[in-house]
Motif scaffolding. Structure first.
Motif, PDB file in Angstrom:
ATOM      1  N   ASN A   1       0.819  -1.083  -0.019  1.00 35.74           N
ATOM      2  CA  ASN A   1      -0.022  -0.111   0.032  1.00 35.74           C
ATOM      3  C   ASN A   1       0.733   1.170   0.191  1.00 35.74           C
ATOM      4  O   ASN A   1       1.826   1.428   0.948  1.00 35.74           O
ATOM      5  N   ALA A   2       0.878   2.076  -1.053  1.00 35.35           N
ATOM      6  CA  ALA A   2       1.778   3.014  -1.312  1.00 35.35           C
ATOM      7  C   ALA A   2       1.233   4.205  -0.036  1.00 35.35           C
ATOM      8  O   ALA A   2       2.518   4.976  -0.016  1.00 35.35           O
ATOM      9  N   GLN A   3       0.043   4.249   0.379  1.00 37.58           N
ATOM     10  CA  GLN A   3      -0.051   5.339   1.405  1.00 37.58           C
ATOM     11  C   GLN A   3       0.874   5.021   2.599  1.00 37.58           C
ATOM     12  O   GLN A   3       1.204   6.025   3.445  1.00 37.58           O
ATOM     13  N   GLY A   4       1.354   3.729   2.855  1.00 34.81           N
ATOM     14  CA  GLY A   4       1.892   3.495   3.915  1.00 34.81           C
ATOM     15  C   GLY A   4       3.185   4.206   3.675  1.00 34.81           C
ATOM     16  O   GLY A   4       3.949   4.644   4.900  1.00 34.81           O
ATOM     17  N   TRP A   5       4.003   4.375   2.673  1.00 34.93           N
ATOM     18  CA  TRP A   5       5.190   4.824   2.683  1.00 34.93           C
ATOM     19  C   TRP A   5       5.108   6.360   2.577  1.00 34.93           C
ATOM     20  O   TRP A   5       6.042   7.123   3.115  1.00 34.93           O
ATOM     21  N   GLU A   6       3.817   7.075   2.151  1.00 33.75           N
ATOM     22  CA  GLU A   6       3.672   8.442   2.088  1.00 33.75           C
ATOM     23  C   GLU A   6       3.745   8.814   3.755  1.00 33.75           C
ATOM     24  O   GLU A   6       4.329   9.887   4.053  1.00 33.75           O
ATOM     25  N   MET A   7       2.907   8.067   4.542  1.00 38.53           N
ATOM     26  CA  MET A   7       2.970   8.091   5.970  1.00 38.53           C
ATOM     27  C   MET A   7       4.471   8.079   6.515  1.00 38.53           C
ATOM     28  O   MET A   7       4.874   8.692   7.438  1.00 38.53           O
ATOM     29  N   MET A   8       5.173   7.067   6.076  1.00 36.79           N
ATOM     30  CA  MET A   8       6.468   6.871   6.515  1.00 36.79           C
ATOM     31  C   MET A   8       7.325   8.130   6.060  1.00 36.79           C
ATOM     32  O   MET A   8       8.120   8.575   6.977  1.00 36.79           O
TER      33      MET A   8
ATOM     34  N   GLN B   1       6.289  11.328   5.872  1.00 37.43           N
ATOM     35  CA  GLN B   1       5.889  12.225   6.744  1.00 37.43           C
ATOM     36  C   GLN B   1       6.568  11.981   8.259  1.00 37.43           C
ATOM     37  O   GLN B   1       7.041  12.957   9.045  1.00 37.43           O
ATOM     38  N   GLN B   2       6.537  10.820   8.614  1.00 39.65           N
ATOM     39  CA  GLN B   2       6.989  10.234   9.937  1.00 39.65           C
ATOM     40  C   GLN B   2       8.662  10.644  10.055  1.00 39.65           C
ATOM     41  O   GLN B   2       8.999  11.411  11.043  1.00 39.65           O
ATOM     42  N   MET B   3       9.248  10.367   8.807  1.00 44.17           N
ATOM     43  CA  MET B   3      10.747  10.589   8.920  1.00 44.17           C
ATOM     44  C   MET B   3      10.979  12.042   8.933  1.00 44.17           C
ATOM     45  O   MET B   3      12.011  12.552   9.377  1.00 44.17           O
ATOM     46  N   GLN B   4      10.176  12.840   8.246  1.00 45.42           N
ATOM     47  CA  GLN B   4      10.246  14.293   8.249  1.00 45.42           C
ATOM     48  C   GLN B   4      10.269  14.801   9.569  1.00 45.42           C
ATOM     49  O   GLN B   4      10.851  15.637   9.985  1.00 45.42           O
ATOM     50  N   ALA B   5       9.165  14.507  10.333  1.00 50.96           N
ATOM     51  CA  ALA B   5       8.839  14.881  11.638  1.00 50.96           C
ATOM     52  C   ALA B   5      10.091  14.361  12.582  1.00 50.96           C
ATOM     53  O   ALA B   5      10.463  15.160  13.398  1.00 50.96           O
ATOM     54  N   GLN B   6      10.579  13.268  12.277  1.00 47.74           N
ATOM     55  CA  GLN B   6      11.755  12.779  13.241  1.00 47.74           C
ATOM     56  C   GLN B   6      12.979  13.763  13.003  1.00 47.74           C
ATOM     57  O   GLN B   6      13.640  14.135  14.002  1.00 47.74           O
ATOM     58  N   LYS B   7      13.215  14.148  11.766  1.00 51.19           N
ATOM     59  CA  LYS B   7      14.354  15.005  11.339  1.00 51.19           C
ATOM     60  C   LYS B   7      14.209  16.201  12.219  1.00 51.19           C
ATOM     61  O   LYS B   7      15.158  16.630  12.747  1.00 51.19           O
TER      62      LYS B   7
END
Lengths: 165, 459
Positions: B25-32, B34-40
């Motif tokens: 599901n490509a939506q999972g990677w999109e969320m991922m 965003q999560q990586m950006q937030a982590q940065k």
């Protein structure tokens, strides 16, 4: 890409530990974040799938700890008739199994997963979940009992059962 | 039976999930992502919150303070007097005598009228006129006069004597004839006597600088900021700035400043900031060079006569001072969250001066035409540059410029801890009046780095 390649495998594990696909996706992404952040710690002599599986399980346990206050324990239903049709088990699909697991209380489900599917001992589970070993045993027994009831409720219509008050 | 059922069910579940893989599901990677950006961004925040970051911020503030202190202490040593430029035949001497003009550039230049006698005529030298003759082998222009008009200058303001000496001395010289007097601050000619510029005629030369005192206002440099109102923040500021003049002149030297600033909330978004900053500022500015252009002629002996003609004049002042900047600004937060985000600030600054150093430089290009006897051949032309440096050091806190600077700034505020904010604030200070004892108009531009603390009360 690592994420795409192992998505299906990882997601199937996450679904066992979560009540919805959204929760599963959250656990999955949290797990992959840990993988990306600790990729240098990965021992190449071991299977990546095993390493990923361990990370997902630990993430699921963290998720369970974080959200356990919001979960309610369901009443245990006791089956009056102890007759079982084993042939129906073979017909269960993934969705059927997930439906069964999702109806288990969280702690039952997580202990069932850890013991029956992942193969951890009660001692290990007790340590992981920071509970007494006896609690792990008790909850596993209750989880199995609950699964039997749920199975009869959902798939074995010929066997009568009734709800215990 | 039930054990067998449980075992079969567990086995089925295990087998099912071992084989099963969820479709991608490509939506999972999109969320991922965003999560990586937030982590940065979380990492940046964590870095700012970390102890090393706090130590680094403190070190920057301390180093800024040390640098400012060092800059203040080394201010005197950096003010080396400029050396007068030398040329082929004219030296400017006794420049050191000019620098003792406390407390300011006081006085007026006075030119001395030199003699009118033609070459060969050595009789009856009139007072104030330089007599030149054929026997004269040197020429000397006296730039000092003892017969200056009476002034009301204090004794400290010594009369300035300057001497330009050519390689050859002139036989006679007169000092008392006043030809040109002008105020060095405005360079406006006060009294000019001109004479014909014929080959053998004596022409006035600028000979004396005498300075009028600069008026001083004894104003206290203290401006108290009332910090007793309850909701306020106080912080340390380090500032780097460059000065500029309203004519567009900029200084190449980056100056530093530092101090304390407090912020008092007036409403949810509006607050008033005030404090004291110790700053070092410097700028070289050009000034009007309306010196009277002069022409002189002298005999060099051997039947040679020269004529000096002032051609090009320029004047500048080099300012360096350490002062107290006392800003009072209104600060408006553009965002709803007043603890972080963008804000604009507008206000006025008052200045008090702890140490002022000014170096006035006057450059003059002089063309000399040397005529050989008989007037048959063309004159030889030589060009000289005369440079005069005058220094002044007004007394400390001798002037207070109240609300003479307009402050404009826009900054970003970052919440780095519960009670600590970092503010990065580019600013522009625009002069709305003359500043310093020399009545200069200059501004400054730079960046303030402010570390603000909340929850502190001063009583």
């Amino acid at each position: 890409m690592l994420y795409t390649h192992f998505y299906g495998y990882a997601m199937s594990i996450c679904l066992r530990y979560s009540y919805s696909k959204d929760e599963a996706l959250e656990i999955l992404n949290d797990s992959f974040m840990k993988v990306f952040n600790n990729i240098l710690k990965y021992n190449e002599n071991l299977s990546f799938k095993s390493w990923l599986r361990r990370i997902i399980i630990n993430t699921s346990i963290d998720y369970y700890r974080k959200n356990q206050k919001h979960r309610h324990t369901l009443n245990i239903e006791v089956a009056r008739n102890e007759e079982y049709r084993l042939d129906i088990i073979d017909d269960l699909s993934v969705e059927d199994i997930l439906k069964l697991l999702n109806e288990l209380p969280n702690q039952y489900r997580i202990i069932f997963n850890l013991y029956e599917i992942e193969g951890y001992s009660h001692k290990e589970i007790a340590k992981m979940l920071e509970i007494p070993e006896s609690t792990s045993r008790t909850n596993l027994a209750r989880a199995k009992k609950k699964l039997r009831i749920l199975f009869h409720q959902n798939f074995d219509y010929e066997i009568e059962y009734e709800r215990a008050v | 039976m039930k054990e067998l059922f449980d075992e079969r069910l567990s086995q089925k579940i295990r087998q099912t999930f071992d084989k099963h893989e969820e479709p991608y599901n490509a939506q999972g990677w999109e969320m991922m992502k965003q999560q990586m950006q937030a982590q940065k961004s979380g990492k940046v925040r964590a870095l700012l919150l970390s102890l090393p970051a706090k130590v680094a911020a403190a070190a920057v503030l301390v180093l800024g303070g040390v640098f400012t202190y060092h800059a203040i202490n080394s201010n005197e040593s950096s003010l080396k007097p400029l050396q007068a430029k030398r040329n082929k035949t004219i030296q400017q001497k006794s420049f050191e005598g000019v620098q003792v003009l406390p407390p300011s550039l006081d006085g007026e230049h006075v030119a001395q009228h030199q003699g009118e006698k033609s070459v060969g005529n050595t009789n009856n030298p009139a007072p104030g006129k330089v007599q030149t003759g054929t026997q004269s082998k040197d020429a000397r222009v006296i730039l000092a006069s003892n017969a200056l008009p009476e002034t009301t200058l204090p004794k400290a303001n010594k009369k300035v004597e300057k001497t330009l000496v050519s390689p050859k001395q002139i036989n006679q010289m007169r000092r008392k004839d006043l030809v040109v007097g002008y105020d060095v601050n405005t360079l406006t000619a006060l009294n000019t006597v001109t004479q014909s510029t014929g080959q053998n005629q004596m022409i006035p030369a600028v000979i004396r600088a005498n300075y009028l005192p600069v008026k001083r206002s004894k104003v206290s440099a203290q401006e108290e900021v009332n910090l007793k109102s309850s909701p306020f923040k106080i912080g340390l500021v380090v500032s780097s700035l460059v000065n500029y003049s309203d004519k567009g002149e900029k200084d190449s030297q980056v100056n530093m400043g530092g101090g304390l600033l407090s912020e008092i909330s007036l409403s949810k978004r509006l607050s008033i900031t005030s404090g004291v900053l110790l700053t070092r500022q410097s700028l070289e500015m050009s000034r009007p060079a309306d010196l009277p252009k002069f022409t002189t002629s002298q005999s060099l002996g051997s039947n040679q006569v020269f004529a000096n003609r002032s051609q090009e004049q320029s004047r500048s002042v080099r300012m360096q001072f350490v002062g107290l900047d006392i800003p009072v600004n209104l600060q408006y937060h553009l965002g709803k969250n007043v603890n972080q985000g963008l804000y604009v600030s507008l206000g006025l600054s008052s200045m008090a001066y702890l140490q002022e150093d000014y170096t006035h430089t006057t450059r003059e290009t002089i063309q000399r035409q040397v005529y050989k006897p008989g007037g048959v051949t063309d004159p030889t032309i030589e060009t000289y540059v005369s440079e005069t440096n005058l220094k002044s050091n007004p007394e400390s806190l001798s002037r207070f410029d109240f609300a003479r600077m307009l402050n404009l700034s826009m900054g970003m505020k970052y919440m780095v801890a519960q009670h600590m904010q970092i503010l990065i604030e580019p600013f522009l200070k625009f002069p709305i009046g003359s500043l310093t004892n020399e009545q200069l108009r200059f501004g400054s531009a730079g960046v303030n780095l402010r570390c603000s603390f909340t929850g502190v009360r001063r009583h």
